[in-house]
Enzyme design. Structure first.
Site, short mmCIF file in Angstrom:
data_model
loop_
_atom_site.label_atom_id
_atom_site.label_comp_id
_atom_site.label_asym_id
_atom_site.label_seq_id
_atom_site.Cartn_x
_atom_site.Cartn_y
_atom_site.Cartn_z
N GLU A 12 4.85 9.47 3.33
CA GLU A 12 6.00 8.54 3.66
C GLU A 12 7.25 8.96 4.34
OE1 GLU A 12 4.96 5.29 -0.07
OE2 GLU A 12 6.09 7.13 -0.62
N GLY A 78 2.05 -2.44 -2.85
CA GLY A 78 0.92 -3.39 -2.99
C GLY A 78 1.65 -4.94 -3.11
N MET A 172 5.81 2.08 -7.41
CA MET A 172 6.16 2.97 -8.53
C MET A 172 7.48 3.67 -8.46
SD MET A 172 2.25 4.09 -8.74
CE MET A 172 2.55 4.91 -10.30
N GLU A 173 8.28 3.34 -7.79
CA GLU A 173 9.72 3.96 -7.44
C GLU A 173 11.19 3.46 -7.22
OE1 GLU A 173 7.01 4.72 -5.21
OE2 GLU A 173 6.15 6.34 -6.40
N ASP A 196 -1.89 -2.57 0.52
CA ASP A 196 -3.00 -3.15 -0.57
C ASP A 196 -2.52 -4.32 -0.95
OD1 ASP A 196 -1.97 -0.72 -2.10
OD2 ASP A 196 -2.41 -2.47 -3.31
C1 4EZ Z 1 3.69 4.05 -5.48
N1 4EZ Z 1 2.71 3.95 -4.38
C2 4EZ Z 1 1.48 4.21 -4.55
C3 4EZ Z 1 0.82 5.40 -5.03
C4 4EZ Z 1 -0.41 5.60 -5.14
C5 4EZ Z 1 -2.30 7.62 -5.33
C6 4EZ Z 1 -2.55 8.82 -5.04
C7 4EZ Z 1 2.82 2.34 -3.58
C8 4EZ Z 1 1.88 1.65 -4.04
C9 4EZ Z 1 1.35 1.01 -5.18
N2 4EZ Z 1 1.78 1.11 -6.40
C10 4EZ Z 1 0.84 0.88 -3.00
N3 4EZ Z 1 0.15 -0.05 -3.76
C11 4EZ Z 1 0.44 0.08 -5.03
C12 4EZ Z 1 -0.23 -0.35 -6.21
N4 4EZ Z 1 -1.29 -1.37 -5.89
N5 4EZ Z 1 0.35 -0.28 -7.13
C13 4EZ Z 1 1.42 0.55 -7.47
O1 4EZ Z 1 4.75 3.69 -5.04
C14 4EZ Z 1 -0.80 7.22 -5.26
#
Ligand code: 4EZ
Length: 233
Positions: A12, A78, A172-173, A196
């Protein structure tokens, strides 16, 4: 003027570091912080690691230790809103913590005494992002972001978060960074590009689109920095 730019994962912030070319690396609290001067202002850049705890630590460090006066977050998310597709940009109007639950005491989801269900992002930075979107000819959705310590890959959980918080995207942040910046009186802006749809295919979609969506978000955030620089000179 010192601006913090943070992400959660290396991918990122990589496009931002790449654009800067050279920077100074400092280790602090088991993390690396990258400092650079850019067009006459100072930048401090870092990825926190995933989740609310690490992002709280990083945001606090950037403000209290490195002296950041403004914080921009760049990353992926997401989609909750069916309007949002992979690669689309979302600017947070306000953020909540979807996994904060003391409802057993009659409180709403996302609320604890002396806290608030939502933390409002900085209105001026949101306005600025509309100018950037026009100039870049990008469609940017302003919406609610729900944050929690879960990678959501489940339609049912996603819909619950959508209905409970009126959320358009989840990650998640953002919600924890928002709490830090609000408490320390630092204007903040949270931008996410969709990777996603938080459904059963989310992990595959995330792996496929993390890099390209992270670039979309990072490019936009750097245009925000340019705008801020232009307004301060
Ligand atoms: C968290 N980030 C994902 C980290 C995933 C995997 C190794 C963003 C994110 C996200 N968070 C993208 N899609 C998501 C989803 N479906 N649920 C939660 O900030 C690390």
């Amino acid at each position: 003027m010192k601006i913090a730019i943070m992400g959660a994962m290396p991918e990122e912030i990589a496009p931002i570091l790449e654009k800067l070319g050279s920077y100074k690396t400092t280790e602090f609290a088991k993390n690396k912080y990258y400092e650079a001067s850019y067009r006459g202002i100072e930048l401090v850049i870092a990825y926190s690691k995933i989740g609310k705890v690490f992002s709280t630590l990083t945001a606090t460090t950037m403000i209290e230790h490195f002296g950041a006066e403004l914080l921009l977050f760049s990353g992926v998310a997401g989609a909750v809103s069916p309007e949002l597709k992979v690669g689309d940009l979302v600017v947070a109007s306000k953020l909540s913590q979807h996994d904060l639950d003391i409802t057993a005491f009659g409180h709403p989801f996302g609320y604890v005494p002396e806290g608030a269900v939502y933390v409002q992002a900085d209105m001026k930075l949101i306005e600025l992002s509309k100018e950037v979107a026009l100039e870049m000819d990008k469609n940017v959705k302003e919406g609610i972001i729900a944050t929690g310590d879960q990678f959501v890959a489940n339609e049912e959980r996603k819909n619950w978060i959508g209905n409970t918080f009126n959320a358009d995207a989840l990650e998640m942040e953002g919600g924890s960074v928002a709490v830090v910046c609000d408490a320390l009186n630092v204007p903040f802006f949270i931008l996410r590009a969709i990777s996603d749809a938080a459904d059963m295919d989310a992990s595959f979609s995330f792996d496929e689109f993390l890099e390209t969506s992270a670039v979309e978000s990072a490019e936009f955030v750097m245009k925000m920095v340019d705008k801020i620089v232009n307004k301060t000179i």
